[in-house]
Design an enzyme around this catalytic site. Structure first.
Site, mmCIF file in Angstrom:
data_model
loop_
_atom_site.group_PDB
_atom_site.id
_atom_site.type_symbol
_atom_site.label_atom_id
_atom_site.label_comp_id
_atom_site.label_asym_id
_atom_site.label_seq_id
_atom_site.Cartn_x
_atom_site.Cartn_y
_atom_site.Cartn_z
ATOM 1 N N VAL A 73 0.808 -1.216 0.000
ATOM 2 C CA VAL A 73 0.000 0.000 0.000
ATOM 3 C C VAL A 73 0.845 1.273 0.000
ATOM 4 O O VAL A 73 0.319 2.364 -0.279
ATOM 5 C CB VAL A 73 -0.988 0.039 1.192
ATOM 6 N N ASN A 99 -7.263 -0.848 6.221
ATOM 7 C CA ASN A 99 -6.871 -1.556 7.438
ATOM 8 C C ASN A 99 -5.362 -1.756 7.558
ATOM 9 O O ASN A 99 -4.851 -1.894 8.671
ATOM 10 C CB ASN A 99 -7.575 -2.921 7.484
ATOM 11 N N TYR A 167 3.776 5.972 15.088
ATOM 12 C CA TYR A 167 2.504 5.247 15.007
ATOM 13 C C TYR A 167 1.361 6.120 15.520
ATOM 14 O O TYR A 167 0.320 6.257 14.869
ATOM 15 C CB TYR A 167 2.611 3.961 15.824
#
Length: 263
Positions: A73, A99, A167
């Protein structure tokens, strides 16, 4: 049987792309969507991993119920191929579930070289890819007449853990992107929502020993356990139902109450 309500709770016949679908929450979502009659595109890294999930679905729901597309991705061209292949196979595109994600654990913030590497990689996979895939899918979602986009964020966007700066920043960015797109795309009848999973038993948490997981759950999660990937998948499904057409721009924790616990 005659019904007293009007809105459908079926996604039968819809075509859905699910990224990161070879394991964890993505796999659970792909399986659940297939059980509910959707035609599912399994996108992830690794041909064998993708094929394994597709074979699971085909064995239960028959030919043409699932398609595997190996996709990194973080690569814009591969995302273009994913959307093109989906529409070629399914004839339409109704649902996008962003996701796929990575977490570089305990990346030292003070280490310049390590920081730059982990920051760039995490941003590409966890945030930029979401925006790119939505942009590429948008003409088809508009044509669908009621497209659904669900972005998987994290409770790390709401509460913080040391060592997960990249993150946490990307997951907070996912919520911001979700809200902005919800406002921009609402006029097309497209809804955009985010889910914030808490501690879930996935490959991303598999490296944590069971005793530490149990201790964390007892101390931090009112339900005193880790969640199951399928519990997140059901929330994802709920946001994609025609009946959920007025839920837009939300970010919903699926964390057993962890993010609201003060003591």
């Amino acid at each position: 049987m005659e019904r007293l309500t009007n809105l459908s709770r079926s996604i039968s016949g819809r075509v859905a792309i699910i990224t990161g679908a070879a394991s964890g929450m993505g796999r659970a979502t792909a399986r659940l969507f297939a059980d509910e009659g959707a035609r599912v595109v399994v996108a992830d890294l690794g041909q064998q991993r993708v094929d394994a999930v597709v074979d699971e679905i085909l064995a239960v729901h028959g030919a043409d119920s699932a398609l595997g597309v190996v996709t990194d991705v973080s690569d814009a061209r591969q995302l273009e191929h994913l959307v093109a292949r989906t529409v070629e196979w399914g004839g339409r595109l109704d649902i996008v579930v962003n996701n796929a994600g990575i977490s570089v654990i305990n990346s030292p913030f003070q280490d310049a070289e390590e920081f730059e590497s982990s920051w760039a990689q995490t941003l590409d996979v966890n945030l930029t890819a979401h925006a790119r895939l939505v942009r590429l899918a948008l003409p088809h979602l508009i044509e669908s007449g009621g497209g659904r986009i669900v972005n998987i964020a994290s409770t790390e966007a709401l509460v913080s853990t040391a060592g997960l700066g990249a993150y946490a920043a990307t997951k907070a960015g996912v919520i911001g992107l979700t809200q902005s797109l919800a406002v921009e795309l609402g006029r097309h009848g497209i809804t955009v929502n985010a889910i914030c999973p808490g501690p879930i038993a996935t490959p991303m948490t598999a490296a944590i020993d069971e005793e530490s997981k149990a201790t964390y759950a007892r101390r931090r999660v009112p339900l005193r356990r880790y969640g199951d990937p399928e519990e997140v998948a059901h929330m994802t499904l709920n946001l994609c139902l025609p009946a959920s057409s007025f839920v837009n721009g939300a970010h919903i924790p699926v964390d057993g109450g962890m993010s609201i616990r003060h003591t």
